[in-house]
Design an enzyme around this catalytic site. Structure first.
Site, PDB file in Angstrom:
ATOM      1  N   GLU B  79       0.836  -1.204   0.000  1.00  0.00           N
ATOM      2  CA  GLU B  79       0.000   0.000   0.000  1.00  0.00           C
ATOM      3  C   GLU B  79       0.874   1.259   0.000  1.00  0.00           C
ATOM      4  OE1 GLU B  79      -1.899   0.279   3.803  1.00  0.00           O
ATOM      5  OE2 GLU B  79      -3.475   1.616   3.112  1.00  0.00           O
ATOM      6  N   LYS B 151      -9.287   2.233  -1.886  1.00  0.00           N
ATOM      7  CA  LYS B 151      -9.535   1.687  -0.544  1.00  0.00           C
ATOM      8  C   LYS B 151     -10.907   2.130  -0.046  1.00  0.00           C
ATOM      9  CE  LYS B 151      -6.893   1.236   3.810  1.00  0.00           C
ATOM     10  NZ  LYS B 151      -5.638   1.666   4.465  1.00  0.00           N
ATOM     11  N   CYS B 191      -5.241  -3.224   2.560  1.00  0.00           N
ATOM     12  CA  CYS B 191      -5.005  -3.215   4.014  1.00  0.00           C
ATOM     13  C   CYS B 191      -6.305  -3.316   4.829  1.00  0.00           C
ATOM     14  CB  CYS B 191      -4.180  -1.986   4.382  1.00  0.00           C
ATOM     15  SG  CYS B 191      -3.248  -2.212   5.929  1.00  0.00           S
ATOM     16  N   LYS B 235       0.083  -8.051  17.857  1.00  0.00           N
ATOM     17  CA  LYS B 235      -0.444  -7.818  16.517  1.00  0.00           C
ATOM     18  C   LYS B 235      -0.277  -9.053  15.627  1.00  0.00           C
ATOM     19  CE  LYS B 235      -1.820  -4.720  13.248  1.00  0.00           C
ATOM     20  NZ  LYS B 235      -1.164  -3.527  12.719  1.00  0.00           N
ATOM     21  N   LEU B 356      26.699   6.748  29.125  1.00  0.00           N
ATOM     22  CA  LEU B 356      26.665   5.414  29.738  1.00  0.00           C
ATOM     23  C   LEU B 356      26.769   5.593  31.245  1.00  0.00           C
ATOM     24  CD1 LEU B 356      28.951   3.040  27.619  1.00  0.00           C
ATOM     25  CD2 LEU B 356      26.465   3.296  27.561  1.00  0.00           C
ATOM     26  N   SER B 357      25.689   5.310  31.935  1.00  0.00           N
ATOM     27  CA  SER B 357      25.683   5.528  33.384  1.00  0.00           C
ATOM     28  C   SER B 357      26.048   4.271  34.146  1.00  0.00           C
ATOM     29  CB  SER B 357      24.294   5.987  33.809  1.00  0.00           C
ATOM     30  OG  SER B 357      23.378   4.912  33.703  1.00  0.00           O
ATOM     31  N   ASN B 446      18.879  17.700  38.382  1.00  0.00           N
ATOM     32  CA  ASN B 446      18.709  18.050  36.981  1.00  0.00           C
ATOM     33  C   ASN B 446      19.931  18.742  36.384  1.00  0.00           C
ATOM     34  OD1 ASN B 446      16.199  16.889  36.788  1.00  0.00           O
ATOM     35  ND2 ASN B 446      15.106  18.753  37.340  1.00  0.00           N
TER      36      ASN B 446
END
Lengths: 658, 658
Positions: B79, B151, B191, B235, B356-357, B446
């Site tokens: 589609e 469609k 679809c 799905k 990278l912590s 922060n």
């Protein structure tokens, strides 16, 4: 005797603040009864809060009670009032909102008397087939839900998502008729239901026209349109012309009730109104204010409040780009200040902090914030770097003094240095890994912008109910000329839908029209914009934005053509720009600017996707609330090629040609 | 003789890289002709680029030419292939895209021969009424556009916006039938046209069913469904069960052609397939790969490639929350790595940089990035502050070594100090203005997160085609437990739709299933998550996330119930959580957690609105591509009240009751 509009104000004041005792209410109602004529109705130009079903119902109840006291025929609320519009996917994710709105509707119905209450709500679709909900209007009377009218035409473009959530209903014209006192019959339509006249519009989105069907089949005395219809450039012209045209065409008065207030991006200007059977305007409520507005459609009684200055003059649609922004400036100012005020209130914030650079964008934002939130709730922070000129620093300070907002100065040179010193070592290390360094990067510019962002967010983190403000404007957002986590970052972006040339005009307008004149230093309006983040090696002065981009007058026309005419690059090359009437622009130069525009725009979609909420102002915008765009747009073909060229690209396979 | 699947790979390789000379192509075609039977068709499981009409057309042409060489009956594309899906509002803003796609369609038609080409495109609606476009499929043959099928069912929920752009077309069953060689008749649906069976679904979204109409009226030999259908949790189960059910119900084979590749948020897994008239799967293309896939629906010839591990086992829908994430882990891994790879490629980026912590989020992101982009294109930066533990620093370094990605360490203590020292003075000044300071603020936390953001964006600014990565996960985004301009900020957010408990499972899965085993240090998987931004005064150790929020197993179930069952707070109080089966949780504690959840969630909508693009993975998500929510949501009524309580809130007006 006091006039009806004064009494309406007193009633509104009582609704908001419960100022009057019951006996005072009763006295006032008696006094007013002399003014109320047979057939009077109340247009409840009210402001709901999305998802706060209880709050909206309680508010409606206060208005209902006043309508009952006054013994008008009906009180009419906007579309979707009970759930609050915009509600978006909340009703799908949290169906409890819908259940609550139905229960509150039934509770209000129990409290209804012989004054009809017409009110928008979300109805469940009981069928096994179709979407879960209807966008409906209920008529409450004598303790019951007397009638439910379902919306037929479901807009699903720009900021509208109706069809996403609602099942389209049959027109069912008989059901749309309500009897008001004195044998008047009114026909109800819901917002878009009234926007599909085949003679008015060049192109019709829908196959049906509820207005035509209701008028043809039921001949109502007048039509009631319950709306939640936003303000944007050119919309008032369209709305007035369309409503007037339809009323006249069908020789049927139209009562149009509109929401007022703002969601985070959508602004409703109110201006509810009545047109008579000749299409003449006979009543119009105030713009940008809640109003308990009493009218009598059949007796043509009502007050016509003025529109924002400029709109009356331009009741025809603008077909070409113009630098005369004047007719839209008061509306722009009112839309943005209402949006700021409402966003803060509806999210529970009170104060704003913004960087003041001494440039146009932050200056205009500061004025709008001061007027929306009160000067005492705005903090302007000047954050000069080495590049910042003394003039800019002074302009920032002077502006803050003129506005009476709080002001602090925090130089960021040391932040820049500590970051820069880290980067020097780090970058040379990374270069040995990747060897793909830019020769000229924006890293230094961006460290400055992000240091400022860090300070503003720090203040917002430390002080309660304080939001930092993103000051990017529309022209620069189109060009991606804004720093991620810098000037683009904030809790709200007041001018993201205002182009640069219009911002200049707005600055001048505010200097002239605000109570305190000339708050904006003249030098801010006169100097050419530049971010003061980098030095132009050619001039040895801070780089001007137009040097990095293109003339704003040209850029703004490109944006206007993209948004309003949907022109391709080829279309624009062929047509003359306003700028070209004043300045000589070679074909090559024009082509280069246009290429730059489309290239920069394509790679700016990501930035638009992470912009904070901002009010829609223009006829079209890049606001997420109305523009659903992918980001992977790096290879859009903005330019047409000929069919022959295409064919020649599809190389045949000689083995198979033979 | 080589097998047909090997030959398909060679052809695909030639399409991508033009490896074969014309004579080699010719040889190969001859060799393959023995394998190709009467009625063979090609499912063109291809990957378009949104807006790159020319690129998509050129790609289609290569596939077409191979189909012609092989003399199959037809080649079938997904589609909307020519404009590229997702295309969103681009077609409204830039109608040149549609004009170009029509011209390219006509050019391809001229190059078509006796092999039919079935291909999705955007058609203009010539009528004065209705939306501008149709979502159509063209059949090209013998130099012409032979047929256009429009469609009928236009989905407009979650990630779908079809009705926003397209006019729904009549079913017109006769027009949907194409004749293939050997008297086979195939019926085309697009679809969603295939997704409205009244016996399969409990609730039907639409009133019509094109499949039923086409089968009843035309009795095709088989159905062709051209799709662009995304992968998400549950799905595949739904898709398999539905397609199989419908094929069996109508005793009609179904050929389902799906797009592969990713837009920024939507991922298509391919896995195009054929079911026979008994609903049995007789062919299925590879997942997550472009494939030139030859099948013969009537002769039941085709290869069944395996689905990602786990999916086969779970072809029934999951009805309750489970901590057994195993069946979805390979699909999750493939979806995210494909998304990263494609987002970078389609936007023109090549390299990624991330902080990278030593914690779970950044660790999982680093592995996914290394696998998607190649380890040499990933730079991990450890940016310790005073709070960072030695263990975390070591884990970060160890991970980088194991993965073979680039690694740098840049302490941020000095950045923190310079910002903090500014703030000390500034905040006391502002406090005298506003006097509304938080007693405990997140400012210090922060500053650290934003300093890291500044470093990552600086690197991205300095090095070409490099994007910084946002590492926030879904559990924490729901709670707003993420820093604006810090870990939330980046060019892409790989795990924004993966909850914490699933991330732990994914980490273990990757350690077991990647070629290089155990790249993730065991300590990362074992330690309890915490941002290491603040010290918990109670424990004197870095604050753990679960101390600040609630147990992740509980939180993830709340999210699951909100997204999958749309439960209100009241519903959840009444039902038993999995966590409650293992741990004693008092009613008060549960209520407190739920209240915290809904409160924090409500105020997190703003953060979601500024999140960078991220792949949709789960059955539902908070991704902007599928969830349209307002931000002004501070007062949503998440809890039901009784009708009596509501009535009691509406206080009567005694003067008028009498």
């Amino acid at each position: 005797m006091i006039r009806i509009e004064e009494i309406c104000s007193i009633i509104k004041d009582d609704i908001d603040n419960n100022r009057l005792s019951l006996s005072e209410k009763s006295e006032l109602a008696k006094e007013l009864n002399g003014l109320i004529s047979e057939g009077s109705i109340v247009l409840a130009q009210a402001n709901p809060l999305s998802g706060d079903v209880k709050g909206n119902a309680m508010k409606a109840f206060e208005w209902m009670k006043w309508a009952q006291r006054l013994k008008v025929e009906a009180v009419i609320f906007p579309e979707m009032f009970l759930v609050g519009y915009p509600i978006g996917d909340f009703i799908d994710r949290y169906p409890v909102i819908v259940e609550e709105n139905i229960e509150w509707l039934n509770a209000l119905a129990q409290k209804s008397r012989n004054v009809k209450v017409v009110i928008g709500f979300v109805e469940k679709n009981p069928s096994k087939t179709g979407k879960n909900y209807y966008n409906s209007v209920a008529v409450l009377a004598n303790g019951k839900v007397e009638r439910i009218v379902r919306k037929n035409l479901l807009p699903n473009y720009a900021e509208f998502n109706d069809y996403r959530h609602f099942e389209p209903a049959d027109i069912d014209s008989e059901n749309r008729i309500i009897e008001l006192g004195f044998s008047q019959k009114a026909g109800i339509v819901v917002c878009e239901d009234g926007w599909n006249d085949e003679d008015f519009f060049e192109k019709n989105l829908y196959l049906t026209d509820p207005v035509k069907t209701v008028v043809d089949e039921q001949s109502p005395d007048y039509l009631i349109n319950c709306s939640s219809s936003i303000t944007r450039a050119k919309k008032e012209q369209l709305k007035h012309n369309m409503l007037s045209f339809v009323a006249k065409k069908y020789k049927t008065p139209i009562v149009y009730v509109n929401q007022v207030g703002s969601g985070e991006c959508l602004s409703f200007e109110g201006a509810s109104r009545v047109y008579d059977e000749n299409g003449e305007l006979i009543a119009r409520a105030k713009s940008y204010e809640e109003q308990f507005f009493i009218v009598n459609p059949m007796k043509k009684q009502g007050v016509v409040y003025p529109l924002p200055d400029g709109l009356e003059k331009t009741l025809t649609e603008q077909k070409a780009f113009s630098l005369d922004h004047e007719p839209d400036l008061e509306r722009t100012y009112l839309t943005i200040t209402q949006s700021i005020r409402e966003y803060f209130r509806k999210c529970g914030f009170k104060r704003a902090v913004l960087g003041l650079s001494g440039g146009l964008d932050s200056t205009v934002c500061a004025v709008l914030l001061a007027d929306a939130l009160g000067a005492e709730n705005v903090l302007g922070v000047s954050m000069p770097s080495r590049i910042t000129s003394l003039e800019s620093k002074n302009d920032a300070k002077k502006l803050a003094m003129n506005l009476g907002i709080k002001f602090r100065e925090i130089p960021i040179g040391d932040m820049f240095e500590v970051v820069r010193s880290k980067f020097d070592r780090l970058f040379s290390e990374i270069e040995s890994d990747w060897n793909v360094r830019y020769k000229e990067s924006f890293t230094n510019d961006n460290i400055q912008a992000r240091s400022r962002g860090m300070i503003l967010w720090g203040i917002a983190n430390e002080f309660q109910s304080c939001l930092p403000i993103a000051t990017s404007d529309k022209s620069e957002l189109y060009m991606g000329y804004a720093t991620i986590n810098g000037d683009m970052s904030g809790g709200y972006a007041p001018i993201a839908d205002v182009c640069k040339t219009k911002l200049f005009a707005l600055a001048k307008w505010m200097n002239k029209n605000r109570t305190k004149k000339n708050a904006i230093p003249q030098s801010v309006i006169e100097k050419r914009p530049g971010a003061e983040l980098a030095i132009n090696p050619k001039t040895n002065k801070p780089l001007l934005a137009e040097e990095a981009l293109m003339p704003y007058e040209f850029l703004d026309e490109v944006i206007w053509r993209v948004e309003n005419l949907q022109q391709s690059m080829g279309d624009m090359i062929d047509e003359e720009f306003l700028y070209e009437k004043r300045e000589v622009v070679s074909k090559e130069q024009k082509r280069e600017w246009l290429k730059k525009f489309f290239k920069r725009m394509s790679t700016s979609h990501y930035k638009w996707s992470i912009m904070p909420p901002s009010p829609i102002v223009d006829a079209r915008s890049i606001n997420k609330a109305e523009y659903r765009h992918p980001i992977i747009a790096s290879k859009i073909n903005y330019e047409k090629t000929s069919f022959e060229q295409k064919l020649s690209e599809l190389a045949d396979d000689p083995v198979f040609v033979s």
